[in-house]
Design a protein around this motif. Sequence first.
Motif, PDB file in Angstrom:
ATOM      1  N   HIS A   5      13.708   0.101  19.267  1.00  0.00           N
ATOM      2  CA  HIS A   5      14.828  -0.123  19.999  1.00  0.00           C
ATOM      3  C   HIS A   5      14.795  -1.591  20.218  1.00  0.00           C
ATOM      4  N   ARG A   6      13.690  -2.120  20.453  1.00  0.00           N
ATOM      5  CA  ARG A   6      13.692  -3.840  20.608  1.00  0.00           C
ATOM      6  C   ARG A   6      14.170  -4.482  19.548  1.00  0.00           C
ATOM      7  N   LEU A   7      13.885  -3.756  18.223  1.00  0.00           N
ATOM      8  CA  LEU A   7      14.240  -4.399  16.990  1.00  0.00           C
ATOM      9  C   LEU A   7      15.680  -4.379  16.635  1.00  0.00           C
ATOM     10  N   LEU A   8      16.489  -3.518  17.121  1.00  0.00           N
ATOM     11  CA  LEU A   8      17.903  -3.264  16.725  1.00  0.00           C
ATOM     12  C   LEU A   8      18.523  -3.014  18.037  1.00  0.00           C
ATOM     13  N   VAL A   9      18.239  -3.511  19.158  1.00  0.00           N
ATOM     14  CA  VAL A   9      18.532  -3.027  20.458  1.00  0.00           C
ATOM     15  C   VAL A   9      20.123  -3.349  20.772  1.00  0.00           C
ATOM     16  N   ALA A  10      20.754  -4.474  19.798  1.00  0.00           N
ATOM     17  CA  ALA A  10      22.155  -4.633  20.114  1.00  0.00           C
ATOM     18  C   ALA A  10      23.010  -3.867  19.006  1.00  0.00           C
ATOM     19  N   SER A 198      15.391   8.925  17.410  1.00  0.00           N
ATOM     20  CA  SER A 198      16.027   9.830  18.358  1.00  0.00           C
ATOM     21  C   SER A 198      15.609   9.574  19.997  1.00  0.00           C
ATOM     22  N   GLY A 199      15.793  10.501  20.914  1.00  0.00           N
ATOM     23  CA  GLY A 199      15.636  10.280  21.992  1.00  0.00           C
ATOM     24  C   GLY A 199      16.731   9.703  23.021  1.00  0.00           C
ATOM     25  N   PRO A 200      16.655   9.055  24.139  1.00  0.00           N
ATOM     26  CA  PRO A 200      17.744   8.493  25.010  1.00  0.00           C
ATOM     27  C   PRO A 200      18.329   7.237  24.189  1.00  0.00           C
ATOM     28  N   SER A 201      17.682   6.605  23.559  1.00  0.00           N
ATOM     29  CA  SER A 201      18.351   5.221  22.982  1.00  0.00           C
ATOM     30  C   SER A 201      18.131   5.572  21.319  1.00  0.00           C
ATOM     31  N   PRO A 202      19.118   6.374  20.755  1.00  0.00           N
ATOM     32  CA  PRO A 202      18.999   6.743  19.344  1.00  0.00           C
ATOM     33  C   PRO A 202      19.610   5.401  18.600  1.00  0.00           C
ATOM     34  N   ILE A 203      18.812   5.520  17.343  1.00  0.00           N
ATOM     35  CA  ILE A 203      19.359   4.358  16.418  1.00  0.00           C
ATOM     36  C   ILE A 203      19.583   4.975  14.964  1.00  0.00           C
TER      37      ILE A 203
END
Length: 231
Positions: A5-10, A198-203
């Motif tokens: 998530h930090r990697l691709l947060v935006a 997956s999860g609450p902040s999926p990428i």
Amino acid sequence: MHTAHRLLVAVALTGAAALGLTGCLSSEPFPGQPGSRVLNDSVTALRGASTFTMSGEASGQGQVNLSISGTGECKGTIETRGGGTLDVVRTRDHTYLRGDEAHILAETKDMPEDQASRARKEMTGRWMRTEATDPAMKGLTNLCDRDGLLKEIYSIRGAEKGALTKIDGQEAVTINTPEGVFLVATKGEPFLLKVTTSGPSPIDLAFTGINQPVQVDVPADKDVYEPDDNG
């Protein structure tokens, strides 16, 4: 999932290619190499590419499609949180953003009507230009930073090789980790091809167009305005 998530947060991505077991797949990709080695090597390979295109969908962001060069130049589109889509052109010196009608309406909806009307007239069909180092552009700068975007995939623990599959016609091996699932090319350079969490902040991001030329055309001055022009 925090590292990915930090990697691709935006940013992020949906439909680069459907996954499926098709064709003749190798029986043992990267024999003798643990999943962590394969994953690290895939990031090294992608960071060594001159260009790639990142497309997909991620937490807090709509669809993105950005072609990125090793020098930090990029171009493409980003869906915005407030609504609408931004065209993006980033050079080593400047960032250029051009919103569609939906984005412009979202940006001006809380302005007094006379000010909003002037702003919409100035913004429609034109590019906003800022310095590449403008702190307000940090999120976009991070997206266009190839090395920064990928560096946190290194050393993810618990990586294990899984099933073979194909993505966009390329054979790939699945690398399963606590952070998510990664697909790595098994033919030619072992490029990282896809990241899914997956999860609450999926990428869900795909990397395509590897080593394909990226033509970044700077908008003409007549089509550019500075942010303070609407003040």
